[in-house]
Enzyme design. Structure first.
Site, short mmCIF file in Angstrom:
data_model
loop_
_atom_site.label_atom_id
_atom_site.label_comp_id
_atom_site.label_asym_id
_atom_site.label_seq_id
_atom_site.Cartn_x
_atom_site.Cartn_y
_atom_site.Cartn_z
N ASP A 196 0.73 -1.13 -0.05
CA ASP A 196 -0.21 -0.05 0.19
C ASP A 196 0.81 1.42 0.12
OD1 ASP A 196 -2.18 1.58 -0.10
OD2 ASP A 196 -2.68 0.92 2.27
N LEU A 219 11.34 -20.47 -4.90
CA LEU A 219 10.43 -19.60 -4.17
C LEU A 219 9.03 -19.63 -4.99
CD1 LEU A 219 9.95 -16.99 -2.73
CD2 LEU A 219 10.53 -15.59 -4.67
N HIS A 261 3.39 3.44 -8.70
CA HIS A 261 3.23 1.94 -8.93
C HIS A 261 4.89 1.48 -9.49
CE1 HIS A 261 -0.61 2.19 -7.75
NE2 HIS A 261 -1.25 2.80 -8.55
C1 FPP Z 1 -1.61 0.31 -3.49
O1 FPP Z 1 -1.23 1.47 -3.47
C2 FPP Z 1 -0.84 -0.74 -4.70
C3 FPP Z 1 -1.54 -1.08 -5.63
C4 FPP Z 1 -3.00 -0.80 -5.97
C5 FPP Z 1 -0.92 -1.69 -6.68
C6 FPP Z 1 0.27 -2.47 -6.34
C7 FPP Z 1 1.05 -2.72 -7.73
C8 FPP Z 1 2.30 -2.79 -7.90
C9 FPP Z 1 3.27 -2.35 -6.71
C10 FPP Z 1 2.74 -2.89 -9.19
C11 FPP Z 1 3.69 -3.96 -9.58
C12 FPP Z 1 3.16 -5.49 -8.85
C13 FPP Z 1 3.83 -6.58 -9.29
C14 FPP Z 1 3.43 -7.78 -8.71
C15 FPP Z 1 4.87 -6.57 -10.34
P1 FPP Z 1 -2.15 2.64 -3.63
O2 FPP Z 1 -2.35 3.14 -5.10
O3 FPP Z 1 -3.59 2.25 -3.31
O4 FPP Z 1 -1.72 3.72 -2.85
P2 FPP Z 1 -2.61 4.81 -1.98
O5 FPP Z 1 -3.19 4.09 -0.89
O6 FPP Z 1 -1.39 5.79 -1.56
O7 FPP Z 1 -3.39 5.47 -2.92
#
Ligand code: FPP
Length: 239
Positions: free
Chosen positions: A17, A128, A34
């Site tokens: 997050d 893994l 991201h």
């Molecule tokens: C949450 O942060 C994160 C996500 C919804 C996406 C997670 C995805 C990645 C890290 C991309 C790559 C993943 C892989 C497996 C290669 P948020 O956008 O909800 O953050 P916020 O709460 O600050 O808005």
């Protein structure tokens, strides 16, 4: 089941997050968070074998994330396609077995084919076990499991009075995977957000303040080590 101290969490599951807030606080578009988050994924994945973590599960996209602006959703899927294409060879070389959980039917054909390809390519690996939750929601997973179980009952393969927890488990997306020992969430939120509700029944939780793009492999190692100092009783009393 009554084991008291586990040195290393065998299975760590992460709610990554804070990407959006990380980017916004720097005046950058959310997708930049991201993108940086994907770099952190690479580092954490690479660090697992040396730490003794054999299973890593990552929450990449939830069934609720479709509500985000179209541009962000498209950007995230572009990133995921690129990650699979770019990292595939490296994951194979590292001996990672990749699985995806979640409802794939809503994903593009191209992405579904990439996912199936990577699963097939890595199926024989076991250094893994990397599981990526994509279009995953815990209630959605349990609902789909209940539907499949009901179909098995209708076909006469399962009798209702022999249904136990292990029966339902056979119909979950995570079939064959151990339950997570440690669930970690970054960015200071104390919620599961629908992540692995069945599988987390006896998990330990760790909530860290750092946003995912700031969460380094060293911070991950520190969380893994601090798990070894916890006492897990699984409902029993300390021995
Ligand atoms: C949450 O942060 C994160 C996500 C919804 C996406 C997670 C995805 C990645 C890290 C991309 C790559 C993943 C892989 C497996 C290669 P948020 O956008 O909800 O953050 P916020 O709460 O600050 O808005």
């Amino acid at each position: 089941m009554y084991e008291v101290k586990s040195e290393t969490p065998r299975h760590v599951a992460i709610i990554m997050d804070g990407n959006g807030r990380w980017a916004e606080s720097r005046g950058l578009p959310r997708i930049a968070g991201h993108r940086r988050g994907a770099d952190r994924v690479r580092e954490v994945v690479e660090s697992c074998p040396d730490l003794g973590v054999s299973h890593l599960t990552l929450f990449a996209f939830s069934t609720e994330n479709w509500k985000r602006p179209e541009q962000e959703v498209q950007g995230l899927f572009r990133l995921l396609r690129r990650y699979i294409k770019k990292e595939g060879a490296r994951l194979v070389a590292e001996g990672a077995r990749v699985r995806f959980i979640g409802d794939r039917t809503r994903l593009s054909r191209e992405l579904q084919a990439l996912m199936a390809g990577l699963e097939a390519q890595t199926a024989a690996n076991d250094r893994l076990h990397l599981t990526v939750a994509l279009n995953y929601g815990g209630r959605d997973e349990l609902t789909r499991a209940a539907q499949r179980l009901a179909e098995a009952v209708r076909r006469g393969e399962v009798s209702p009075d022999e249904i136990g927890p292990e029966t339902l488990e056979r119909f979950l997306d995570t079939v064959g995977l151990p339950d997570p020992d440690l669930i970690l969430r970054t960015s200071g939120e104390h919620r599961l957000s629908g992540f692995l509700p069945w599988q987390s029944a006896y998990s330990e939780f760790s909530f860290v303040e750092a946003r995912w793009p700031d969460f380094t492999a060293e911070m991950f190692a520190a969380e893994v080590r601090s798990f070894g100092r916890r006492e897990r009783r699984f409902g029993a009393i300390a021995g």
